[in-house]
Design an enzyme around this catalytic site. Structure first.
Site, PDB file in Angstrom:
ATOM      1  N   SER A 784      50.526 -22.244 -20.663  1.00  0.00           N
ATOM      2  CA  SER A 784      50.329 -21.388 -19.495  1.00  0.00           C
ATOM      3  C   SER A 784      50.838 -21.984 -18.191  1.00  0.00           C
ATOM      4  CB  SER A 784      48.854 -21.012 -19.361  1.00  0.00           C
ATOM      5  OG  SER A 784      48.116 -22.146 -19.023  1.00  0.00           O
ATOM      6  N   LYS A 827      39.934 -18.623 -14.943  1.00  0.00           N
ATOM      7  CA  LYS A 827      40.981 -19.066 -14.030  1.00  0.00           C
ATOM      8  C   LYS A 827      40.843 -18.368 -12.679  1.00  0.00           C
ATOM      9  CE  LYS A 827      44.338 -20.305 -17.567  1.00  0.00           C
ATOM     10  NZ  LYS A 827      45.540 -19.909 -18.294  1.00  0.00           N
TER      11      LYS A 827
END
Ligand code: ADP
Length: 888
Positions: A784, A827
């Site tokens: 990511s 996140k």
């Protein structure tokens, strides 16, 4: 006793295999072979006068390598005379060994003449064979001159070896002989005394010492010991009396020493034995005395106590049988015996385990359960709802095989306390089993009792601690078990969680099945990924993502502060932590997904405040009205306006009483200065991101860790080199590949992005690129970071700073497509915590935003990206830098 004898010149010979008859020795033999029977018959039985025969040692063929004069058939005797040649007769060979008929007999050249002290004849039935039992006494040595056969047995021409009387008299004058004989006598005397002590006999032996000549004595003594054949032969060969004496002294002395050593050993063993036996006897006596006195009640026999405990443990019949067998074994042992303790500890465990004991399950009140969950936990609406459903099913069908709940989330989000609330709601006891770092299957299943230091597994140990068979058992950190050479704990857990198998859970230490089916299991994990799929399959995962700062503030004011104050014996009239200060703690001291550090910091504040109050109170004059409110503890001591001395407060005085005792006119209010003093200078700063992104070549990524979401900076720099890529920051293979892809993508589009002029399209010409992920001690991996890496590279080559208020996450393909990633909720929450205002997400991740609290979403600008160009467009002030020309 042997006296001097007249030897005939020829003697019938009886061979002794590997054995010597010494003069003075008496031996009983049984003659069965035809040749020996014939010899006895003709030489002893049928003679009128007392007959003599010669005893001649013969050696096994295998042993002929040994030294010593031997008579070989066909060879001369030791005197060198010719002996008749013999082929050993069949019967003779049989007589000795019956092995090889052609076997050669190795005769010794010296023997001893013997007379029969007793003779008896018998007839063997049914064969009718005649046998003799003869008691022989050795008389004197002779040497063989010649050996021949007479019928079936041997005869020998012999010569006497012993000294004549005159010769003997001469030797007796010899001082050396005198010394030797004195020495021998002393040693012999010593031996007799030792034997006398042992057997309380020896009077007759002492008489012998006085009456018999020393050379004969030497033979008699040696004949009574067990010595080797070689030593016997050497003694027989010692014709010289001085040699004989010194040999005999040596042998007597050796025998004496060996008796002494043996005696020492016996004494030692006896001493030890008698010590433990004595103790045992004394204990028995003590018990008898106590019984007699009637005061053995409080000091009852431990084993009896254990037995009673076992009887009351309610073990199932098959286990009771095993336990009784072990108890019988224990009863037979003495406490000092090895194995006693291990057997006892095992039985104690059997007795302590809750085989039947269960907590009374009260009628489940769902409303009360909901209230209790609400009371203990703020927010977590969905989670609480799921727990209530779970409880409702249990209420309707108590023995339903419901799923095992597994709370997954970062530390400090309330997983453990939710599990404990389930136990409270069900009215059951709660026990927590920590599985973090368990790598050995034996930690779950126990070690077999054959190992030293073996113990039961953690489950059985937990059940023993909680002492009921139906607790709520929390399997904490189930994702932290790993397998290695010591087995796979996960497979043991599978058995534990399987309702089919856990009825007969087999702990290796316990070695009898235990029924775990009444236990309610709840598990916790930080991450789902490491949990082995079969285990995950047995559980229903409930995710707890972490809290927003606003939620934390509410948790702190409603739950944490009251609890912390209570734990420190304080109350709100006494310490006040304003909301602004709690916010500050949340923002600047704890950037975590949960509230564990927040609680810790609040506790630190409470501690510090308690100390201050105690110090101030020490010298504080109290007003009249305070005096009236003060606790009775102080009442007797405080006069109007008087100074209060420190009061010693008993430990069990309740908290409010303590607060009252130290009641001050106004509560302490925590301010920024106190925060700094107690917690140190702020650890996090909102300006941090802006400062860190102050130069080109840095971008802000969002990552997911075991502690929830987090912000991860990516730093890139270039220096003179050969076009190499350097990567640092404990990176895994996947993230390294992402870096390669990012660099390739940027290089491929260098001109397009206006990072390089067309003529110098190779970005790495004469340069190395170094990419670093700070927090170098923390391992990192995953795809990511793709978009973050590209942004940092573009920022470096374009020499333009990425926006400090923008964080991003997303995987990128080699062609520049942005792919979705996991952990979006964590996140986004992390970005919010860090004061980030804009978040770039893969477009396909937008659906995940439903899980993010609305308040958080409202404070953020979410920027979807489909392609890498979209990311770059959002990441730089004024859009993508390709409109600008590279200055590098
Ligand atoms: P975990 O097991 O997830 O690591 P804990 O259950 O130990 O976390 O929680 C840590 C502390 O935070 C506990 O004192 C707990 O009561 C408190 N806590 C966590 N979440 C909440 C919440 N939503 N409401 C009230 N207190 C909470």
């Amino acid at each position: 006793m042997a006296e001097s004898v007249e030897l005939p010149s020829r003697l019938g010979i009886l061979p002794f295999r590997n054995k010597v008859l010494l003069p003075g020795a008496i031996i009983r033999i049984r003659c069965t072979s035809p040749s020996s029977v014939k010899l006895v018959e003709q030489e002893l039985w049928q003679r009128e006068e007392k007959g003599l025969i010669g005893i001649l040692p013969v050696r096994d063929a295998a042993e002929t390598m040994a030294v010593g004069p031997m008579l070989y058939p066909g060879a001369g005797a030791d005197l060198g005379e010719q002996s008749s040649k013999h082929q050993v007769g069949t019967s003779d060979t049989h007589k000795f060994d019956g092995k090889n008929q052609q076997e050669v007999i190795h005769w010794h050249t010296r023997g001893v003449a013997a007379r029969a002290l007793h003779l008896s004849r018998g007839v063997e039935k049914p064969s009718g064979r005649v046998t003799y039992v003869v008691v022989l006494e050795g008389l004197c040595r002779f040497s063989v001159q010649e050996l021949s056969t007479r019928g079936t047995y041997y005869t020998a021409r012999i010569a006497p070896l012993d000294m004549t009387k005159a010769e003997m008299e001469l030797v007796e004058q010899d001082p050396e002989f005198l010394t030797l004989s004195r020495h021998f006598k002393t040693t012999a005397m010593e031996l007799i005394s030792v034997l006398e002590q042992k057997q309380k006999t020896g009077g007759r032996t002492k008489v012998l010492l006085e009456t018999v000549g020393v050379p004969k004595l030497a033979d008699i003594f040696v004949a009574s010991f067990e010595i080797s054949f070689e030593e016997q032969l050497s003694m027989l060969d010692s014709v010289d009396v001085k040699v004989r004496l010194s040999k005999a002294t040596e042998l007597v002395d050796r025998h004496l020493q060996s008796i002494r050593v043996a005696e020492k050993i016996t004494q030692k063993v006896e001493g030890q034995l008698s010590k433990s036996q004595k103790e045992f006897l004394l204990r028995q006596q003590m018990r008898a005395i106590k019984e007699e006195l009637g005061d053995n009640d409080d000091d009852e026999d431990d084993v009896a106590v254990l037995e009673r405990k076992m009887q009351n443990a309610g073990m199932p019949p098959n286990i009771w049988k095993t336990a009784q067998r072990e108890l019988r074994r224990l009863k037979k042992m003495q406490p000092q015996q090895p194995g006693y303790n291990s057997s006892r500890v095992y039985l104690e465990l059997l007795a302590d385990l809750p085989w039947q004991t269960a907590s009374e399950e009260s009628e489940l009140d769902l409303k009360a359960a909901k209230d209790s969950l609400d009371h203990d936990h703020y927010g977590l609406v969905k989670v609480k709802q799921r727990i209530i459903e779970y409880l409702a099913v249990r209420k309707l069908k108590p023995d339903a095989r419901g799923p095992i709940l597994c709370f997954v989330g970062p530390p400090g989000v309330g997983k453990t306390s939710l599990a404990s609330s389930i136990a409270t709601a069900l009215g059951r006891k709660f026990v927590r089993i920590s599985l973090g770092g368990v790598k050995d299957e034996a930690d779950i299943r126990g070690h077999r009792r054959t190992y030293i230091g073996s113990m039961p597994g953690r489950l059985i140990d937990g059940l023993k601690r909680v002492a009921v068979c139906n607790p709520v058992m929390l399997l904490d950190e189930i994702d932290k078990t790993g397998s290695d050479v010591r087995g796979d704990p996960a497979s043991a857990l599978l058995e534990v969680l399987d309702p089919e198998q856990n009825k007969t859970f087999n702990d290796h230490y316990l070695n009898v099945p235990y029924d775990l089916s009444k236990v309610i299991f709840v598990a916790t994990a930080n991450r789902m990924q490491p949990i082995p799929p079969p285990l995950l399959d047995r559980m229903e995962v409930i995710e707890l993502p972490g809290y927003t700062p606003e939620e934390k503030l509410r948790i702190a004011t409603r739950h944490l502060i009251p609890r912390v104050l209570d734990q420190h014996g304080l109350s709100s009239d006494f310490l006040h932590i304003p909301k602004a200060m709690v916010k500050l703690v949340i923002q600047s001291y704890t950037r975590e997904a949960g509230v564990r550090n927040l609680e810790r910091n609040l506790a630190a504040l409470a501690r510090a405040a308690a100390v201050r109050v105690a110090e101030q109170e020490h010298a504080m004059p109290l007003g009249k009205e305070v005096h009236q409110l003060a606790s009775p503890l102080l009442e007797s001591r405080v006069a109007d306006g008087a100074e209060v001395e420190m009061e010693v407060i008993p430990m069990d005085v309740n908290n409010h009483e303590i607060s009252n005792t130290f009641r001050v006119t106004s509560p302490f209010i925590v301010d920024e200065a106190m925060l700094e003093k107690v917690l140190g200078s702020p650890r996090y700063d909102d300006r941090e991101t802006a400062e860190r992104v102050a130069t080109p070549g840095i971008s802000i990524g969002l990552v997911w860790t075991a502690f929830g979401g987090d912000v991860q900076f990516v730093e890139v720099t270039a220096m003179v080199g050969k076009g190499d890529l350097h990567l640092t920051g404990q990176l895994g293979d996947v993230i390294k590949e992402s870096a390669q892809i990012a660099l390739t993508w940027v290089r491929a589009r260098a001109t397009e992005l206006k990072l390089a002029a067309a003529e110098e399209s190779n970005l790495l010409e004469g340069r190395d690129v170094h990419i670093h992920f700070p927090a170098g001690a923390v391992p990192k991996d995953g795809p990511s970071a793709g978009v973050t890496l590209v942004t940092a590279l573009v920022s470096l080559f374009s020499q333009r700073r990425a926006r400090a208020d923008t964080a991003m996450t997303g995987e990128m393909t080699l062609r520049g497509l942005v792919l979705p990633v996991g952990g979006i909720k964590d996140k986004v929450l992390a970005a919010h915590r860090y004061g980030i205002k804009r978040v770039i997400l893969p477009e396909r991740n937008l659906k995940d935003l439903v899980e993010v609290p609305a308040a958080v979403l409202a404070s953020l600008e979410i920027l979807p990206a489909k392609r890498m160009e979209d990311v770059l467009e959002h990441a730089f002030e004024g859009g993508c830098p390709w409109r600008q020309h590279s200055k590098l």
